[in-house]
Scaffold this motif. Sequence first.
Motif, PDB file in Angstrom:
ATOM      1  N   VAL A  38       9.432   0.312 -16.467  1.00 17.47           N
ATOM      2  CA  VAL A  38       8.394  -0.221 -15.586  1.00 17.47           C
ATOM      3  C   VAL A  38       8.273  -1.720 -15.846  1.00 17.47           C
ATOM      4  O   VAL A  38       8.057  -2.138 -16.983  1.00 17.47           O
ATOM      5  CB  VAL A  38       7.053   0.487 -15.848  1.00 17.47           C
ATOM      6  CG1 VAL A  38       5.937  -0.159 -15.034  1.00 17.47           C
ATOM      7  CG2 VAL A  38       7.169   1.966 -15.505  1.00 17.47           C
ATOM      8  N   CYS A  42       7.101  -4.455 -12.934  1.00 17.39           N
ATOM      9  CA  CYS A  42       6.034  -5.120 -12.172  1.00 17.39           C
ATOM     10  C   CYS A  42       4.940  -4.175 -11.682  1.00 17.39           C
ATOM     11  O   CYS A  42       3.832  -4.615 -11.392  1.00 17.39           O
ATOM     12  CB  CYS A  42       6.656  -5.814 -10.972  1.00 17.39           C
ATOM     13  SG  CYS A  42       7.418  -4.649  -9.810  1.00 17.39           S
ATOM     14  N   LYS A  65      11.704   3.584  -5.680  1.00 14.32           N
ATOM     15  CA  LYS A  65      10.970   2.869  -6.727  1.00 14.32           C
ATOM     16  C   LYS A  65       9.815   3.760  -7.184  1.00 14.32           C
ATOM     17  O   LYS A  65       8.851   3.976  -6.430  1.00 14.32           O
ATOM     18  CB  LYS A  65      10.495   1.521  -6.203  1.00 14.32           C
ATOM     19  CG  LYS A  65      11.671   0.587  -5.956  1.00 14.32           C
ATOM     20  CD  LYS A  65      11.272  -0.743  -5.401  1.00 14.32           C
ATOM     21  CE  LYS A  65      12.517  -1.614  -5.242  1.00 14.32           C
ATOM     22  NZ  LYS A  65      12.252  -2.915  -4.593  1.00 14.32           N
TER      23      LYS A  65
HETATM   24  S1  FES Z   1       8.108  -1.386 -11.792  1.00 11.72           S
HETATM   25 FE1  FES Z   1       8.868  -3.051 -10.594  1.00 11.72          FE
HETATM   26  S2  FES Z   1       9.474  -2.062  -8.739  1.00 11.72           S
HETATM   27 FE2  FES Z   1       8.607  -0.493  -9.922  1.00 11.72          FE
END
Ligand code: FES
Length: 160
Positions: free
Chosen positions: A41, A43, A61
Amino acid sequence: MSDKVHVTLTVNGRSVDADVEPRVHLADFLRHDLGLTGTHVGCEQGACGNCTVISDGVALKSCLTLAVQADGSEIETVESLATGDQLSPLQQAFKDAHALQCGYCTPGFLMTITALERRGGALSREELRGELAGVICRCTGYETIIEAAEDHLAEVAARG
Ligand code: FES
Ligand code: FES
């Protein structure tokens, strides 16, 4: 009364039954509830692609998907690639091309390329760059990643 929701899904070929809070995203469910910490993980807003897994054959994602939305799905994570200590051909291609440094982004690239491989069809280098643009790497400058993906996809195509 519990707010949790019961989900049944398949993860890396294994049937999973679990009670999850509706707010938990799939990446956290995989990492914290199932211990599959290969899904990284970065962002948590869909920008870095480091959390990419395959859901019903499609790269996804997992920070943008709630665990409850995965109910009934077949999920594959990076842990599904190797067989014991034996790297998969794609992982070996990354190793051979020195396509990773810290490795944080690597699971996202591996799962994105695995979905591409299954889709089939030839891609130009520019098309391949476009397909991989959803995953961010802070270390490598991308060239070796593109080389590893190209080498691997060419080998798969040659095998027919
Ligand atoms: S954690 Fe960055 S796109 Fe899912
Ligand atoms: S190898 Fe470090 S972020 Fe890609």
